[in-house]
Design a protein around this motif. Sequence first.
Motif, PDB file in Angstrom:
ATOM      1  N   VAL A  63     -59.452 -46.382  -4.281  1.00 52.59           N
ATOM      2  CA  VAL A  63     -58.673 -46.082  -5.492  1.00 52.59           C
ATOM      3  C   VAL A  63     -58.741 -47.217  -6.513  1.00 52.59           C
ATOM      4  N   ALA A  95     -57.910 -50.330  -6.250  1.00 50.99           N
ATOM      5  CA  ALA A  95     -56.673 -51.114  -6.292  1.00 50.99           C
ATOM      6  C   ALA A  95     -57.012 -52.527  -6.776  1.00 50.99           C
ATOM      7  N   ALA A 135     -55.443 -47.340  -9.127  1.00 53.49           N
ATOM      8  CA  ALA A 135     -54.101 -46.960  -8.632  1.00 53.49           C
ATOM      9  C   ALA A 135     -53.144 -48.145  -8.660  1.00 53.49           C
ATOM     10  N   ARG A 158     -51.489 -53.253  -0.151  1.00 49.56           N
ATOM     11  CA  ARG A 158     -51.724 -53.889   1.160  1.00 49.56           C
ATOM     12  C   ARG A 158     -51.676 -55.406   1.038  1.00 49.56           C
ATOM     13  N   PHE A 162     -49.746 -57.113  -0.750  1.00 47.42           N
ATOM     14  CA  PHE A 162     -48.400 -57.640  -1.002  1.00 47.42           C
ATOM     15  C   PHE A 162     -47.863 -58.434   0.176  1.00 47.42           C
ATOM     16  N   SER A 163     -48.230 -57.999   1.384  1.00 47.08           N
ATOM     17  CA  SER A 163     -47.659 -58.697   2.538  1.00 47.08           C
ATOM     18  C   SER A 163     -48.491 -59.923   2.937  1.00 47.08           C
ATOM     19  N   GLU A 216     -50.966 -50.547 -16.561  1.00 50.10           N
ATOM     20  CA  GLU A 216     -50.600 -51.748 -17.333  1.00 50.10           C
ATOM     21  C   GLU A 216     -51.843 -52.404 -17.936  1.00 50.10           C
ATOM     22  N   ILE A 240     -42.047 -47.701  -4.833  1.00 50.46           N
ATOM     23  CA  ILE A 240     -42.296 -48.677  -3.756  1.00 50.46           C
ATOM     24  C   ILE A 240     -41.385 -49.895  -3.935  1.00 50.46           C
ATOM     25  N   LEU A 270     -40.840 -52.901  -9.950  1.00 53.20           N
ATOM     26  CA  LEU A 270     -40.894 -52.420 -11.331  1.00 53.20           C
ATOM     27  C   LEU A 270     -42.266 -52.812 -11.875  1.00 53.20           C
ATOM     28  N   LEU A 287     -37.702 -58.463 -11.404  1.00 52.83           N
ATOM     29  CA  LEU A 287     -38.688 -58.275 -10.330  1.00 52.83           C
ATOM     30  C   LEU A 287     -38.355 -59.185  -9.143  1.00 52.83           C
ATOM     31  N   LEU A 307     -37.853 -58.188  -5.279  1.00 51.57           N
ATOM     32  CA  LEU A 307     -38.707 -58.741  -4.228  1.00 51.57           C
ATOM     33  C   LEU A 307     -37.898 -59.334  -3.083  1.00 51.57           C
ATOM     34  N   ARG A 315     -40.173 -53.824   0.721  1.00 49.33           N
ATOM     35  CA  ARG A 315     -40.891 -53.787   2.002  1.00 49.33           C
ATOM     36  C   ARG A 315     -40.656 -52.442   2.705  1.00 49.33           C
ATOM     37  N   GLN A 329     -42.566 -49.667   0.936  1.00 54.88           N
ATOM     38  CA  GLN A 329     -44.007 -49.774   1.165  1.00 54.88           C
ATOM     39  C   GLN A 329     -44.350 -49.361   2.602  1.00 54.88           C
ATOM     40  N   PHE A 384     -44.506 -45.698   2.407  1.00 60.02           N
ATOM     41  CA  PHE A 384     -45.755 -45.251   1.748  1.00 60.02           C
ATOM     42  C   PHE A 384     -46.907 -45.216   2.764  1.00 60.02           C
ATOM     43  N   ARG A 406     -53.378 -39.454  10.544  1.00 56.10           N
ATOM     44  CA  ARG A 406     -54.421 -39.794  11.527  1.00 56.10           C
ATOM     45  C   ARG A 406     -53.912 -39.527  12.949  1.00 56.10           C
TER      46      ARG A 406
HETATM   47  C1  LIG Z   1     -53.584 -43.135  -5.961  1.00 53.52           C
HETATM   48  C2  LIG Z   1     -52.978 -41.986  -5.224  1.00 53.52           C
HETATM   49  C3  LIG Z   1     -52.341 -40.994  -6.183  1.00 53.52           C
HETATM   50  C4  LIG Z   1     -54.117 -41.268  -4.458  1.00 53.52           C
HETATM   51  O1  LIG Z   1     -53.591 -40.240  -3.678  1.00 53.52           O
HETATM   52  P1  LIG Z   1     -54.496 -39.461  -2.609  1.00 53.52           P
HETATM   53  O2  LIG Z   1     -53.618 -38.454  -1.958  1.00 53.52           O
HETATM   54  O3  LIG Z   1     -55.733 -39.005  -3.281  1.00 53.52           O
HETATM   55  O4  LIG Z   1     -54.976 -40.551  -1.562  1.00 53.52           O
HETATM   56  P2  LIG Z   1     -54.112 -41.487  -0.633  1.00 53.52           P
HETATM   57  O5  LIG Z   1     -52.727 -41.586  -1.099  1.00 53.52           O
HETATM   58  O6  LIG Z   1     -54.338 -41.060   0.762  1.00 53.52           O
HETATM   59  O7  LIG Z   1     -54.799 -42.879  -0.887  1.00 53.52           O
HETATM   60  C5  LIG Z   1     -56.118 -43.148  -0.423  1.00 53.52           C
HETATM   61  C6  LIG Z   1     -56.111 -44.494   0.234  1.00 53.52           C
HETATM   62  O8  LIG Z   1     -55.851 -45.487  -0.765  1.00 53.52           O
HETATM   63  C7  LIG Z   1     -54.761 -46.299  -0.364  1.00 53.52           C
HETATM   64  N1  LIG Z   1     -54.050 -46.726  -1.575  1.00 53.52           N
HETATM   65  C8  LIG Z   1     -53.601 -45.962  -2.560  1.00 53.52           C
HETATM   66  N2  LIG Z   1     -53.045 -46.688  -3.532  1.00 53.52           N
HETATM   67  C9  LIG Z   1     -53.137 -47.972  -3.132  1.00 53.52           C
HETATM   68  C10 LIG Z   1     -52.745 -49.203  -3.703  1.00 53.52           C
HETATM   69  N3  LIG Z   1     -52.149 -49.271  -4.912  1.00 53.52           N
HETATM   70  N4  LIG Z   1     -52.996 -50.320  -3.014  1.00 53.52           N
HETATM   71  C11 LIG Z   1     -53.618 -50.271  -1.817  1.00 53.52           C
HETATM   72  N5  LIG Z   1     -54.012 -49.136  -1.212  1.00 53.52           N
HETATM   73  C12 LIG Z   1     -53.786 -48.005  -1.877  1.00 53.52           C
HETATM   74  C13 LIG Z   1     -53.923 -45.406   0.527  1.00 53.52           C
HETATM   75  O9  LIG Z   1     -53.121 -46.172   1.369  1.00 53.52           O
HETATM   76  C14 LIG Z   1     -55.010 -44.645   1.266  1.00 53.52           C
HETATM   77  O10 LIG Z   1     -55.525 -45.454   2.294  1.00 53.52           O
HETATM   78  P3  LIG Z   1     -55.087 -45.217   3.822  1.00 53.52           P
HETATM   79  O11 LIG Z   1     -55.974 -46.118   4.583  1.00 53.52           O
HETATM   80  O12 LIG Z   1     -53.642 -45.616   3.896  1.00 53.52           O
HETATM   81  O13 LIG Z   1     -55.261 -43.758   4.101  1.00 53.52           O
HETATM   82  C15 LIG Z   1     -51.925 -42.460  -4.210  1.00 53.52           C
HETATM   83  O14 LIG Z   1     -52.548 -43.191  -3.195  1.00 53.52           O
HETATM   84  C16 LIG Z   1     -50.859 -43.324  -4.816  1.00 53.52           C
HETATM   85  O15 LIG Z   1     -49.913 -42.821  -5.355  1.00 53.52           O
HETATM   86  N6  LIG Z   1     -51.007 -44.641  -4.654  1.00 53.52           N
HETATM   87  C17 LIG Z   1     -49.979 -45.632  -5.000  1.00 53.52           C
HETATM   88  C18 LIG Z   1     -49.954 -45.930  -6.455  1.00 53.52           C
HETATM   89  C19 LIG Z   1     -48.929 -46.994  -6.738  1.00 53.52           C
HETATM   90  O16 LIG Z   1     -47.833 -46.986  -6.244  1.00 53.52           O
HETATM   91  N7  LIG Z   1     -49.308 -47.925  -7.607  1.00 53.52           N
HETATM   92  C20 LIG Z   1     -48.477 -49.043  -7.978  1.00 53.52           C
HETATM   93  C21 LIG Z   1     -48.877 -50.234  -7.213  1.00 53.52           C
HETATM   94  S1  LIG Z   1     -47.797 -51.616  -7.467  1.00 53.52           S
HETATM   95  C22 LIG Z   1     -48.327 -52.273  -8.933  1.00 53.52           C
HETATM   96  O17 LIG Z   1     -49.257 -51.814  -9.492  1.00 53.52           O
HETATM   97  C23 LIG Z   1     -47.543 -53.456  -9.383  1.00 53.52           C
HETATM   98  C24 LIG Z   1     -47.849 -53.864 -10.787  1.00 53.52           C
HETATM   99  O18 LIG Z   1     -46.888 -53.377 -11.681  1.00 53.52           O
HETATM  100  C25 LIG Z   1     -47.901 -55.360 -10.886  1.00 53.52           C
HETATM  101  C26 LIG Z   1     -46.570 -56.001 -10.571  1.00 53.52           C
HETATM  102  C27 LIG Z   1     -46.694 -57.465 -10.491  1.00 53.52           C
HETATM  103  C28 LIG Z   1     -45.773 -58.075  -9.486  1.00 53.52           C
HETATM  104  C29 LIG Z   1     -46.075 -57.746  -8.073  1.00 53.52           C
HETATM  105  C30 LIG Z   1     -45.433 -58.734  -7.115  1.00 53.52           C
HETATM  106  C31 LIG Z   1     -46.164 -58.767  -5.827  1.00 53.52           C
HETATM  107  C32 LIG Z   1     -45.319 -59.006  -4.587  1.00 53.52           C
HETATM  108  C33 LIG Z   1     -44.884 -57.762  -3.906  1.00 53.52           C
HETATM  109  C34 LIG Z   1     -44.163 -58.012  -2.608  1.00 53.52           C
HETATM  110  C35 LIG Z   1     -43.735 -56.727  -1.972  1.00 53.52           C
HETATM  111  C36 LIG Z   1     -42.803 -56.838  -0.827  1.00 53.52           C
HETATM  112  C37 LIG Z   1     -43.169 -57.778   0.251  1.00 53.52           C
HETATM  113  O19 LIG Z   1     -44.255 -57.659   0.850  1.00 53.52           O
HETATM  114  O20 LIG Z   1     -42.318 -58.601   0.522  1.00 53.52           O
END
Ligand SMILES: CC(C)(COP(=O)(O)OP(=O)(O)OC[C@H]1O[C@@H](n2cnc3c(N)ncnc32)[C@H](O)[C@@H]1OP(=O)(O)O)[C@@H](O)C(=O)NCCC(=O)NCCSC(=O)C[C@@H](O)CCCCCCCCCCCCC(=O)O
Length: 725
Positions: free
Chosen positions: A20, A22, A58, A63, A65-66, A103, A126, A129, A255, A259, A265, A268, A271, A279
């Motif tokens: 996707v 990512a 996407a 993944r 994040f952790s 974004e 998840i 924000l 944010l 966090l 957590r 996610q 999710f 599977r």
């Molecule tokens: C994209 C989808 C709509 C696709 O759907 P579909 O049904 O076609 O397919 P799957 O859902 O089966 O997905 C296929 C495959 O891909 C994996 N996957 C999907 N999206 C992601 C992703 N974003 N990252 C990693 N992997 C992803 C999915 O797991 C499948 O693989 P698997 O092996 O599991 O079968 C649908 O997948 C979807 O909706 N995806 C999620 C979209 C989403 O939520 N996007 C937002 C992501 S968060 C983001 O973008 C943040 C930004 O705003 C930046 C923010 C900055 C600050 C961030 C701070 C970081 C610290 C976070 C700490 C978190 C907590 C902690 O760990 O303590």
Amino acid sequence: MAHYARGSAVAVIRLCNPPVNALSLAVLQALEDGLKKADADPSVKAVMICGENGKFSAGADIRGFSSPERHGGALGPIVSLIESSEKPVVAAIEGVALGGGLEVALGCHYRIAHMKAQMGLPEVTIGLLPGAEGTQRLPRLIGVPAALDMITTGKHIPATEALKLGLVDEIVEENTIEAAIRLANKVIGQPLGPRRLSLKPIPRLPNMEAFLREALVRVKQQARGWLAPELCFQAVRAAAERPFAAGVRRERELLQVLLTSGQARALQHAFFAERAVRRWAAPSGASWSSAAPQPVRKAAVVGLGTMGRGIVTSLVKANIPLVALEQNLEYLNKGRKAVMLLLEREAMKMEGGAQTLDFHNPARLHFTVDFDLLRDVDLVIEAVFENMALKKEIFHKLSKICKPGALLCTNTSALNIDEIASATSCPQQVIGTHFFSPAHVMRLLEIIRGRHTSPTAIATAMQLAKALKKVGVVVGNCFGFVGNRMMFPYVQQAVFLLEEGSRPEAVDQVLEDFGFKLGPFRMSDLAGLDVGWRSRKDQGLTGPSLPSGTPARQRHGQRYSPLPDLLCEQGRFGQKTGKGWYQYEQAGGRTATPDPWLHSFLSHYRDTHHIKTRFIDQEEILERCLFSLINEGFAILAEGIASGPEHLDVIYINGYGWPKHRGGPMFYASTVGLPRVLAKLQKYSEVHPDVPGLRPSAFLKKLVAAGNPPIKEWMSYLSQQSSKL
Ligand SMILES: CC(C)(COP(=O)(O)OP(=O)(O)OC[C@H]1O[C@@H](n2cnc3c(N)ncnc32)[C@H](O)[C@@H]1OP(=O)(O)O)[C@@H](O)C(=O)NCCC(=O)NCCSC(=O)C[C@@H](O)CCCCCCCCCCCCC(=O)O
């Protein structure tokens, strides 16, 4: 990674991280390198950013994040870098542009999308924000109301809607990349200031304050303890009230709160759990990767009661041609009327969308009392009421009438699949499909594998779940399967708490404050107390088959509460009769009010049985209800009824209203800490030695003895797992 290429005056940066795209650390680094390269190259006059394989991105790599170097945070500066480029940058959006992906596109000066593309900021789902300045740019582009809606719900919107909102400049039906390059060439040399969203003023509303006040009330009402929607709201409010840079600082502060809340957590975990349950694997070695589903070109539903009607509606919505069967014309006409009403409502909800419902055509939905019409169907879902003899009779008939290979599904919430299958000549084709009421709304489908169920049958049932837009979870065959089996001790504790001095409204309040939409008593009134009563009568726990002289509050040497039976004997079945654990405005009413009759009934009951009443605090209510449910979960895992804790979590989130921001019961147990769960169970079990549900499971004890390992490692402690999957 991101691939950089230069053709004529337009440099192309392609985000590339299957499946996707990512935004991993490597992708972000390559994106930054590409931008800097394009900037430094005088022959490059414009930049186009797109994704590999027809998907933009996407968002941040969840993944990652952790991992120790959380990289989502690096995205904001890159989005700023894109926006500040002196050369026009165009985003070519195909497939999805979600979260950080959108974004990135918001940092671009122009956005062009394929008409089938989907866009959204789903971070809220998840527990986060849009922390790469998305909460500040989106409202400047599409206005506060639309941005608030997208950011606080996380919904995906189609390109056509994005165009109407002004989120994209153009949509195309043909090649998006070529169209984006054409656009990039066209805008070379045009001023970029007006295209930089950080410089744009927020579109003003005449009544912004009032709008925000009302919106906050709505957001809070829907969130029920889930923090992210409210914090998303606060970030958008900052966009409305502060300059861009100050808004970005506020976004970062909020944010940080998310966090550290633990909810990110948990969400996610939910999710990935939902994806992990796809599977499935069977002890024979067959699995999702080896077993192929059979096509379902035509299906049938037997029984048009509440469950059957919802199942028919679900199948019609999935566009599967269908025969709907009842035992006689009276029931058939009643069922048909109810189904038509449900379908009309669904059609109205879908009005204006791309899909329409075709249910007036008898070739697509045929009502009948004639079993012979099931001869050519690929799959039957039996949905008659919970009676083993009746189900066996129907399955015997089905195995004679249906074509060889047809999948025979039983919608049951507790009955033995093997016994039902024994009435057929094809037990390998028999499988349990436990739908949840209302079946056309609830996302969960518990798929129960019997001893003889074939891998093809499981694969077909999982495929059906997907077609119905449900989450299928494969589980083993035992009384109550996974969901209801875990529910029994939970409800049992709730009723015991009433015996000991609590009230339905007090117990419900604690569990609703925890995040359940409905506490156990409100839930029981909604589902109907008569359902459990019938089952207990069938099990010989109450009713005429109960041996005389059985102590009122004991069965098989264990504590038993006859309270629900006594209510049923009074005709108090819940909402349907206007009285249950609560009173309602009328039969069929929905507003639960504490009932003085019930309070005095409870007092009288306690006096009769010489039960000393005591004050029961919230902690005890929560722990006894939840820890007994979790304890059963450990027993289920140890018996191999489910393949892992994430299966139990997905079942509870999607079928039983468990608050998603708490990650599911087993994830919750891991956050509480298994030693604490064990210690509390031990304490309550000492006080109530006649309640097996409070006796800590051997598996829980084993995990505690092993040092409370992380949830991902739990199953490795079951060395000789006797899988019943
Ligand atoms: C994209 C989808 C709509 C696709 O759907 P579909 O049904 O076609 O397919 P799957 O859902 O089966 O997905 C296929 C495959 O891909 C994996 N996957 C999907 N999206 C992601 C992703 N974003 N990252 C990693 N992997 C992803 C999915 O797991 C499948 O693989 P698997 O092996 O599991 O079968 C649908 O997948 C979807 O909706 N995806 C999620 C979209 C989403 O939520 N996007 C937002 C992501 S968060 C983001 O973008 C943040 C930004 O705003 C930046 C923010 C900055 C600050 C961030 C701070 C970081 C610290 C976070 C700490 C978190 C907590 C902690 O760990 O303590």
